[in-house]
Design a protein around this motif. Structure first.
Motif, PDB file in Angstrom:
ATOM      1  N   PHE A   1      36.192  -5.179   0.402  1.00  0.00           N
ATOM      2  CA  PHE A   1      36.990  -6.341   0.785  1.00  0.00           C
ATOM      3  C   PHE A   1      38.386  -6.258   0.175  1.00  0.00           C
ATOM      4  CE2 PHE A   1      38.660 -10.659   0.139  1.00  0.00           C
ATOM      5  CZ  PHE A   1      38.666 -11.102   1.453  1.00  0.00           C
ATOM      6  N   TYR A   2      38.462  -6.187  -1.152  1.00  0.00           N
ATOM      7  CA  TYR A   2      39.769  -6.216  -1.805  1.00  0.00           C
ATOM      8  C   TYR A   2      40.583  -4.978  -1.475  1.00  0.00           C
ATOM      9  CZ  TYR A   2      43.114  -7.858  -5.298  1.00  0.00           C
ATOM     10  OH  TYR A   2      44.237  -8.339  -5.920  1.00  0.00           O
ATOM     11  N   THR A   3      39.920  -3.858  -1.251  1.00  0.00           N
ATOM     12  CA  THR A   3      40.640  -2.632  -0.916  1.00  0.00           C
ATOM     13  C   THR A   3      40.622  -2.357   0.583  1.00  0.00           C
ATOM     14  OG1 THR A   3      38.665  -1.319  -1.392  1.00  0.00           O
ATOM     15  CG2 THR A   3      40.282  -1.554  -3.162  1.00  0.00           C
ATOM     16  N   SER A   4      40.420  -3.375   1.382  1.00  0.00           N
ATOM     17  CA  SER A   4      40.491  -3.222   2.838  1.00  0.00           C
ATOM     18  C   SER A   4      41.755  -3.896   3.360  1.00  0.00           C
ATOM     19  CB  SER A   4      39.267  -3.853   3.506  1.00  0.00           C
ATOM     20  OG  SER A   4      39.413  -3.841   4.914  1.00  0.00           O
ATOM     21  N   LEU A   5      42.396  -3.230   4.314  1.00  0.00           N
ATOM     22  CA  LEU A   5      43.576  -3.825   4.952  1.00  0.00           C
ATOM     23  C   LEU A   5      43.186  -4.813   6.042  1.00  0.00           C
ATOM     24  CD1 LEU A   5      45.844  -0.652   5.368  1.00  0.00           C
ATOM     25  CD2 LEU A   5      45.744  -2.265   3.445  1.00  0.00           C
TER      26      LEU A   5
END
Length: 363
Positions: free
Chosen positions: A220-224
């Motif tokens: 989630f946090y590292t998804s664009l």
């Protein structure tokens, strides 16, 4: 109470932060989750960032130091088992391969000497032998001060249908970046923009968004993906994936205003001028730039060869003169001394003071 520091910070990021940027960061923050005024402010920051990128592609500004962008681009675009070409002539180029492997891809590393750029014909040969989903590369390898000429390589990768991810963290805002030939172009607040560390910037092409949509997102946090088509209404709070770093955005906004008021062309000329000043003073002192040729020397950071003396020179510069510079990284830690002349520090007087101090400690 923390007081202002007196030393001259001439590291290649984080850079010294201009007074007006620090003042902007100290403003009382709004709550971006509930206050409507944040929406037009954030939209304005995105528009200014796009002007610095000189692109019509979507631009994102995420909460997280520049490394977030490097990992998020790989995590968002690479499926398990897909081959990714990682062009590496330095630590950050090599580091992309680690992210590829972490997220299930197969990294094919194409190495070039750290003091040199890439041979487009050699890259073309590697591309012909593989079915790459994406390719990663670094525009400016900060640890060695090498600025890679990526134009021909980006063209051949595009012709081959390979998505391109470029780390322009230490070049964006200090020299021209071929953004419109890049699918995901990465920047950060703490380099040429001379804002505090804490924000990642990205430009994302339509081709890249199509690949993001086709790729299963397992983070989630590292998804664009959550940042695509974020709603920024004029009269309502925005609908963001998570609470943004408001104070950092205030600082970035002030930094963007500084850069755009000067004009990109003028800023690039300023960086070129002080870089040449730094290199010439270094040569006068018997120090050679790490890069093989002037054409490969970055206008944002100069790395001097120091043959086992870097740590001692760094310590004496700070202790005796209040000038803070950086050494090399990894195997080059004690063989390279780096002067950051980017953003606020791309200033003739600051560079002159730094080189005067270096002349003294070399005696």
């Amino acid at each position: 109470m923390v007081e202002d520091r007196d030393e001259l910070l001439m590291t290649p990021g984080p850079t010294a932060v201009p007074p007006e940027v620090r003042e902007a960061m100290s403003r009382a923050p709004v709550n971006p989750d509930v206050q409507a005024e944040f929406s037009p402010f954030y939209r304005d920051v995105l528009e200014k960032t796009a002007r610095v990128y000189d692109t019509d592609d979507d631009v994102l500004v995420l909460s997280g130091e520049g490394m977030l962008g490097l990992e998020a681009s790989v995590a968002s675009l690479v499926e398990p088992g897909e081959e990714v070409l990682c062009l590496a002539n330095g630590i950050f180029g090599e580091g992309f391969a680690d992210f590829v492997e972490m997220h299930g891809g197969e990294a094919v590393v194409h190495d070039a000497p750290p003091e040199s750029g890439f041979d487009p014909e050699a890259v073309k040969s590697v591309v012909a032998d593989h079915d790459f989903a994406a390719a990663t590369m670094v525009h400016c390898e900060t640890p060695t001060g090498v600025l890679n000429d990526l134009g021909e390589i980006l063209a051949l990768l595009r012709d081959a249908g390979v998505l391109t991810i470029v780390d322009a963290v230490s070049s964006l805002g200090g020299t021209a970046v071929p953004t419109d030939d890049i699918d995901v172009c990465l920047g950060a607040s703490q380099k040429c923009l001379s804002s505090p560390p804490g924000l990642t910037t990205l430009s994302v092409s339509d081709r890249a968004w199509e690949k993001v949509e086709a790729t299963e997102q397992d983070t989630f946090y590292t998804s664009l993906a959550p940042w695509r088509d974020v709603d920024l209404p004029d009269d309502e709070p925005p609908h963001l994936p998570y609470t943004h770093a408001v104070s950092n955005l205030y600082a970035l906004d002030a930094s963007l205003d500084r850069l755009l008021e000067e004009g990109l062309a003028s800023a690039y000329d300023r960086h070129e001028s002080v870089a040449e000043q730094c290199r010439e003073r270094g040569r006068d002192l018997g120090l050679d730039p790490f890069a093989d040729s002037t054409a490969l020397c970055s206008p944002t950071v100069t790395a001097f060869r120091t043959e086992g003396r870097a740590s001692d020179l760094q310590r004496r510069l700070e202790t005796d003169h209040g000038v803070v510079v950086a050494t090399g990284l990894g195997e080059l830690e004690d063989d390279v001394l780096r002067v950051g002349h980017m953003g606020y520090n791309a200033d003739a007087e600051r560079v002159e003071r730094t080189m005067d101090a270096l002349a003294d400690v070399l005696d």
